[in-house]
Design an enzyme around this catalytic site. Structure first.
Site, PDB file in Angstrom:
ATOM      1  N   TYR A  78       2.954  10.437  -9.861  1.00  0.00           N
ATOM      2  CA  TYR A  78       2.683   9.116  -9.283  1.00  0.00           C
ATOM      3  C   TYR A  78       3.689   8.111  -9.822  1.00  0.00           C
ATOM      4  O   TYR A  78       4.273   7.321  -9.070  1.00  0.00           O
ATOM      5  CB  TYR A  78       1.255   8.667  -9.618  1.00  0.00           C
ATOM      6  CG  TYR A  78       0.870   7.325  -9.072  1.00  0.00           C
ATOM      7  CD1 TYR A  78       0.974   6.178  -9.866  1.00  0.00           C
ATOM      8  CD2 TYR A  78       0.395   7.187  -7.781  1.00  0.00           C
ATOM      9  CE1 TYR A  78       0.615   4.933  -9.372  1.00  0.00           C
ATOM     10  CE2 TYR A  78       0.031   5.942  -7.280  1.00  0.00           C
ATOM     11  CZ  TYR A  78       0.131   4.818  -8.087  1.00  0.00           C
ATOM     12  OH  TYR A  78      -0.226   3.577  -7.594  1.00  0.00           O
ATOM     13  N   ALA A 120      -3.649  -0.059   6.063  1.00  0.00           N
ATOM     14  CA  ALA A 120      -4.270  -1.377   6.294  1.00  0.00           C
ATOM     15  C   ALA A 120      -5.796  -1.354   6.276  1.00  0.00           C
ATOM     16  O   ALA A 120      -6.426  -2.410   6.182  1.00  0.00           O
ATOM     17  CB  ALA A 120      -3.785  -1.941   7.631  1.00  0.00           C
ATOM     18  N   ASP A 136      -0.254   8.332  10.512  1.00  0.00           N
ATOM     19  CA  ASP A 136      -0.051   9.006   9.232  1.00  0.00           C
ATOM     20  C   ASP A 136       1.406   8.819   8.839  1.00  0.00           C
ATOM     21  O   ASP A 136       2.301   9.248   9.573  1.00  0.00           O
ATOM     22  CB  ASP A 136      -0.382  10.503   9.384  1.00  0.00           C
ATOM     23  CG  ASP A 136      -0.248  11.279   8.085  1.00  0.00           C
ATOM     24  OD1 ASP A 136      -0.767  12.404   8.025  1.00  0.00           O
ATOM     25  OD2 ASP A 136       0.383  10.759   7.128  1.00  0.00           O
ATOM     26  N   VAL A 137       1.667   8.204   7.697  1.00  0.00           N
ATOM     27  CA  VAL A 137       3.054   7.915   7.308  1.00  0.00           C
ATOM     28  C   VAL A 137       3.829   9.185   6.984  1.00  0.00           C
ATOM     29  O   VAL A 137       5.047   9.152   6.792  1.00  0.00           O
ATOM     30  CB  VAL A 137       3.145   6.921   6.132  1.00  0.00           C
ATOM     31  CG1 VAL A 137       2.506   5.594   6.494  1.00  0.00           C
ATOM     32  CG2 VAL A 137       2.547   7.496   4.855  1.00  0.00           C
ATOM     33  N   SER A 142       4.060  -0.388  -7.903  1.00  0.00           N
ATOM     34  CA  SER A 142       2.999  -0.403  -8.905  1.00  0.00           C
ATOM     35  C   SER A 142       3.628  -0.802 -10.232  1.00  0.00           C
ATOM     36  O   SER A 142       4.849  -0.671 -10.405  1.00  0.00           O
ATOM     37  CB  SER A 142       2.368   0.993  -9.050  1.00  0.00           C
ATOM     38  OG  SER A 142       1.625   1.107 -10.283  1.00  0.00           O
ATOM     39  N   THR A 193      -9.998  -0.873  -6.303  1.00  0.00           N
ATOM     40  CA  THR A 193     -10.057  -0.260  -4.969  1.00  0.00           C
ATOM     41  C   THR A 193     -10.600   1.160  -5.095  1.00  0.00           C
ATOM     42  O   THR A 193     -10.834   1.661  -6.205  1.00  0.00           O
ATOM     43  CB  THR A 193      -8.644  -0.152  -4.349  1.00  0.00           C
ATOM     44  OG1 THR A 193      -7.900   0.825  -5.104  1.00  0.00           O
ATOM     45  CG2 THR A 193      -7.918  -1.474  -4.339  1.00  0.00           C
TER      46      THR A 193
END
Ligand SMILES: NC(=O)C1=CN([C@@H]2O[C@H](COP(=O)(O)OP(=O)(O)OC[C@H]3O[C@@H](n4cnc5c(N)ncnc54)[C@H](O)[C@@H]3O)[C@@H](O)[C@H]2O)C=CC1
Ligand SMILES: CCCCCC(=O)CC\C=C/C=C/C=C/[C@@H](O)[C@@H](O)CCCC(=O)O
Length: 262
Positions: free
Chosen positions: A151, A13, A64-65, A138, A188
């Site tokens: 990725y 976030a 931390d995920v 994505s 970003t």
């Protein structure tokens, strides 16, 4: 406003897309719990949001995920503080083809872990209120990017997990909608760092940049508006929403009819 009284949790976030998601959820009346591993950025954003929305509308927790302990504690604190969870923006992710195992651990394993632990609080069968989970995938979750194969794999995994969980939720009566957000290139820090994070595929950086130049880059605000659409539209479950500078599209996937063999 449409989200008054709703409690939202956003992972990743503090910056980028997650920060924009946090802001649009607050603008629409939600209370937002910000989870991020970047404590400095998280605290800085919380300070700014306190001035704009009041201290009671947000909570920042260092999380931390990759850590089940962190996520469990964050969701427990959320429920203790605000009474429940209605919206999860499962957004945290990285791009680094060099540290590809870590990228899988964050982008895919982390997203699954966060969703599963959120289910313990959101699932109507477990006393939860139901709600919606939006996983940030994505465009690379819909088609391969040759410069970042791992990725690509993580994001294809997020799309597949989302669609399967949407079906499982409907069949089981969880009362939770699952949708995937699939943006193209978004301006970003992650996007800016692409050339230095392609590892073995750094020689393909120019091709990727040309692709980005051709496709154009999205603003985080536009992506956040698409998040809001998936949160608010209760007809959306199991969707993959492609977001591009040429417009948005709900993806249709092949349907394999079940029939006995010859
Ligand atoms: N920027 C782009 O072009 C696109 C990004 N995405 C996805 O959007 C999501 C957000 O990406 P951006 O905002 O671009 O990246 P960003 O790097 O600007 O922000 C990511 C945020 O996630 C946090 N984060 C990273 N690892 C974490 C972890 N282990 N635990 C908790 N928080 C963590 C970071 O501290 C940061 O605040 C990612 O899942 C990314 O894959 C999807 C499509 C396009
Ligand atoms: C390069 C890392 C990007 C990390 C951030 C993103 O998730 C951006 C995703 C943006 C666009 C993805 C486009 C994917 C296109 C594929 O469907 C395929 O058509 C591309 C073929 C050309 C190529 O592999 O370069």
């Amino acid at each position: 406003m449409a989200l008054n009284g709703k409690i939202a949790v956003v992972t990743g976030a503090a910056l980028g897309i997650g920060k924009a998601m946090t802001e649009i959820l607050l603008q629409n009346g939600a209370t937002v719990v910000l989870l991020d591993v970047n404590e400095a950025a998280g605290k800085s954003l919380k300070e700014a949001l306190d001035k704009q929305y009041g201290r009671e509308k947000t909570l920042f927790l260092n999380c931390d995920v990759e850590s089940e302990e962190h996520i469990k504690a964050a969701f427990q604190k959320t429920v203790e503080t605000f009474g429940g969870i209605d919206i999860l923006c499962n957004n945290a992710g990285i791009l680094n083809e060099r540290t590809w195992e870590k990228m899988i651990s964050i982008n895919l394993v982390g997203a699954i872990r966060v969703a599963y632990l959120a289910l313990q609080h959101m699932n109507k069968l477990a006393g939860g209120r139901g709600g919606v989970i939006v996983n940030t995938a994505s465009m690379a979750g819909l088609g391969p990017l040759m410069s970042c194969p791992v990725y690509t794999a993580t994001k294809h995994g997020v799309v597949g997990f989302t669609r399967a969980m949407a079906a499982a939720s409907t069949a089981s009566g969880y009362g939770i909608r699952f949708n995937a957000l699939c943006p193209g290139f978004v301006q970003t820090d992650l996007f800016s760092a692409i050339p230095s994070n392609l590892g073995h595929y750094s020689h393909l950086a120019d091709a990727t940049q040309q692709m980005a130049d051709m496709m154009g880059t999205l603003t985080v605000s536009l992506v956040a508006e698409c998040l809001l659409e998936l949160v608010n539209d209760e007809t959306k479950n199991g969707e993959a929403l492609l977001v591009t500078t040429n417009g948005n599209k709900y993806i249709t996937f092949p349907v394999f009819t079940l029939s006995r063999g010859p």
